[in-house]
Scaffold this active site. Structure first.
Site, short mmCIF file in Angstrom:
data_model
loop_
_atom_site.label_atom_id
_atom_site.label_comp_id
_atom_site.label_asym_id
_atom_site.label_seq_id
_atom_site.Cartn_x
_atom_site.Cartn_y
_atom_site.Cartn_z
N THR A 102 0.83 -1.19 0.00
CA THR A 102 0.00 0.00 0.00
C THR A 102 0.87 1.25 0.00
OG1 THR A 102 -1.85 -1.01 1.12
CG2 THR A 102 -1.65 1.34 1.38
N ASN A 127 1.17 -8.65 11.76
CA ASN A 127 1.89 -7.40 11.46
C ASN A 127 1.07 -6.19 11.84
OD1 ASN A 127 1.22 -5.45 8.98
ND2 ASN A 127 0.33 -7.48 8.54
N PHE A 131 1.44 0.96 7.07
CA PHE A 131 1.69 1.62 5.78
C PHE A 131 3.00 2.41 5.77
CE2 PHE A 131 -3.19 2.15 4.89
CZ PHE A 131 -3.29 0.80 4.65
N SER A 197 -7.03 -2.35 6.17
CA SER A 197 -5.89 -2.64 7.04
C SER A 197 -6.25 -2.27 8.48
CB SER A 197 -4.66 -1.83 6.61
OG SER A 197 -3.72 -1.84 7.65
N ASN A 199 -4.21 -1.49 10.74
CA ASN A 199 -3.08 -0.81 11.39
C ASN A 199 -3.02 0.69 11.19
OD1 ASN A 199 -2.11 -3.33 12.32
ND2 ASN A 199 -1.40 -3.76 10.24
N THR A 200 -4.03 1.26 10.53
CA THR A 200 -4.15 2.72 10.46
C THR A 200 -5.44 3.07 11.19
OG1 THR A 200 -2.98 2.88 8.36
CG2 THR A 200 -4.47 4.69 8.89
N LYS A 232 -10.49 -3.49 -1.46
CA LYS A 232 -10.02 -4.65 -0.67
C LYS A 232 -10.70 -4.62 0.69
CE LYS A 232 -5.80 -7.02 0.82
NZ LYS A 232 -4.35 -7.10 0.67
N ASN A 261 -8.17 -8.94 3.43
CA ASN A 261 -6.99 -8.45 4.16
C ASN A 261 -6.75 -9.34 5.40
OD1 ASN A 261 -4.93 -6.63 5.07
ND2 ASN A 261 -5.97 -5.01 3.94
C1 FMN Z 1 3.74 -8.03 6.69
C2 FMN Z 1 2.46 -7.80 5.95
C3 FMN Z 1 2.20 -6.54 5.42
C4 FMN Z 1 1.02 -6.31 4.72
N1 FMN Z 1 0.80 -5.08 4.19
C5 FMN Z 1 -0.32 -4.86 3.45
C6 FMN Z 1 -0.53 -3.62 2.83
O1 FMN Z 1 0.29 -2.70 2.90
N2 FMN Z 1 -1.68 -3.44 2.12
C7 FMN Z 1 -2.62 -4.45 1.98
O2 FMN Z 1 -3.64 -4.25 1.32
N3 FMN Z 1 -2.42 -5.65 2.57
C8 FMN Z 1 -1.30 -5.88 3.27
N4 FMN Z 1 -1.09 -7.10 3.83
C9 FMN Z 1 -2.15 -8.13 3.71
C10 FMN Z 1 -1.89 -9.10 2.54
O3 FMN Z 1 -1.87 -8.43 1.31
C11 FMN Z 1 -2.98 -10.19 2.51
O4 FMN Z 1 -4.22 -9.59 2.22
C12 FMN Z 1 -3.10 -10.95 3.82
O5 FMN Z 1 -1.84 -11.12 4.43
C13 FMN Z 1 -3.70 -12.34 3.63
O6 FMN Z 1 -2.92 -13.10 2.73
P1 FMN Z 1 -1.79 -14.17 3.19
O7 FMN Z 1 -2.44 -15.07 4.18
O8 FMN Z 1 -1.39 -14.84 1.91
O9 FMN Z 1 -0.70 -13.38 3.78
C14 FMN Z 1 0.07 -7.36 4.54
C15 FMN Z 1 0.35 -8.63 5.07
C16 FMN Z 1 1.53 -8.87 5.75
C17 FMN Z 1 1.81 -10.25 6.29
#
Ligand code: FMN
Length: 384
Positions: A102, A127, A131, A197, A199-200, A232, A261
């Site tokens: 992002t 996590n 952002f 997300s 986290n914001t 998303k 997410n």
């Molecule tokens: C370390 C980390 C950072 C992430 N940062 C973002 C992000 O910046 N923007 C976003 O839309 N999703 C972010 N995600 C979410 C992933 O894109 C994904 O939607 C989520 O982890 C589920 O998929 P997974 O189980 O394959 O990891 C992040 C995930 C992880 C583990």
């Protein structure tokens, strides 16, 4: 023998070579270097060699969606390459597309460290990055540089995932997303409005109909139907809330939804967070990987059912292999993505997932991946 799983992962997971965020930074550095080798003959040779090792080219996996050609349905999920520095390397690992970001309009440092944790017994990650990124203008610059090179070093579509800058109040969100979109509009093959997300602070309130509608009004007016725009969503929304997002998506001619997410739930986890000694329940942030897999698939199934398959879905959450990918696609996802799977399985995950999908196509006597999208629903949907 898979070198990553047998040798590298056990070493990396000891912590001797740095915490998860440091290791992530090193992998991005390595991939950025790899992407830059495109200009040298030897570099191109290395790239082609890696593509042959990790990729799995097959016409049966290729599809055109929104007028964009995807060589296979497996993409890199948002968050791994936030600043797009390795944008030209993802195809080398065999991905069919990569979602950068992002990215926020203003550069921002993200939350204090430590903010990324592995939960190995749960095959999960937690996590609260917040952002951290260098801002939309910087991403635009590096993508412009990349797009200027001929022949193009890019052979796969790039999505760009947009978030709200932390310092922007919620009421200023439409202008904030719009400012990023204006800078990047010509540089991405599709765009994602990230309102999910955890986290914001307050970001997920933007999934509410009025607020989301205002953001999409602003973006679609600037877009004039040129680029596919998706939203998303979080796995923690109720069915009613997802139905509302679907209605907004349809009103605003969205190209699709990304489900899902990370989750704020912590059910059934077994791992203690090693670096802090805390239970995951006591650590704020979003959980990804195996624990989010089935909820994410449920959300995909729900969207597909509610829309009769008319709204394309990118499915993400807990994909580690071909079976997980098949589950998402037959539930209704046209494309899929992975992030946490890469941490645990390494880059061979990509080829294994794609060959796994081809095996499922064979077993179901299906000629092409598009025939598998929403397969689970076929009996439910009346044939027009
Ligand atoms: C370390 C980390 C950072 C992430 N940062 C973002 C992000 O910046 N923007 C976003 O839309 N999703 C972010 N995600 C979410 C992933 O894109 C994904 O939607 C989520 O982890 C589920 O998929 P997974 O189980 O394959 O990891 C992040 C995930 C992880 C583990």
């Amino acid at each position: 023998m898979d070198l990553y799983r047998t040798a590298l992962r056990p070493l990396l997971f000891t912590g001797w070579f740095g915490d998860p965020e440091t290791l992530h930074g090193r992998s991005i550095d390595l991939l950025t270097w790899l992407a830059q080798q495109h200009q040298y003959p030897l570099g191109r040779l290395l790239r082609d060699r890696l593509a042959a090792t990790y990729g799995c080219p097959s016409d049966r996996l290729c599809q055109t969606l929104w007028g964009v050609q995807f060589p296979n349905p497996l993409g890199l999920a948002a968050g791994f390459d936030k600043d797009g520095t390795a944008a030209a390397a993802w195809q080398t690992l065999g991905f069919g597309f990569a979602e950068l970001g992002t990215v926020t309009h203003r550069p921002q440092p993200g939350n204090p460290q430590p903010r990324l944790f592995r939960l190995p017994r749960d095959r999960a990650a937690l996590n609260r990055m917040g952002f951290n990124n260098q801002g939309a203008a910087r991403l635009a610059e590096s993508l412009q540089d990349l797009r200027r090179i001929t022949p193009s070093p890019l052979t796969i579509p790039l999505g760009i995932n947009l978030g709200k800058s932390k310092m922007t109040p919620l009421d200023g969100a439409p202008a904030d997303y719009l400012a990023s979109f204006r800078l990047l509009r010509d540089l991405g093959d599709y765009f994602v409005v990230n309102v999910s997300s955890p986290n914001t602070p307050g970001l997920r309130d933007l999934q509410d109909s009025d607020r989301l509608g205002a953001i999409l009004d602003a973006l679609q007016q600037a877009n004039q139907g040129q680029k596919p725009i998706l939203v998303k969503i979080a796995p923690d929304l109720t069915d009613d809330a997802i139905a509302q997002v679907i209605a907004i998506a349809q009103q605003h001619q969205l190209a699709g939804l990304i489900a899902t997410n990370t989750t704020i739930r912590r059910d059934g986890l077994r791992t203690t967070v090693l670096s802090t000694g805390n239970r995951p329940q006591d650590e704020p942030g979003g959980l990804s990987g195996a624990p989010v897999r089935s909820r994410s698939t449920e959300v995909i199934r729900f969207i597909y059912r509610e829309t009769g398959g008319s709204l394309p879905i990118i499915g993400v959450g807990g994909i580690f292999n071909g079976d997980d990918a098949w589950e998402k696609i037959t539930a209704g996802a046209s494309l899929i993505q992975t992030y946490t799977g890469l941490i645990y399985e390494g880059p061979t995950l990509i080829r294994q997932t794609l060959t796994g999908l081809l095996g499922h196509l064979d077993r179901h006597n299906l000629p092409h991946i598009t025939a598998a999208i929403g397969l689970d629903h076929r009996q439910d949907i009346p044939i027009p």
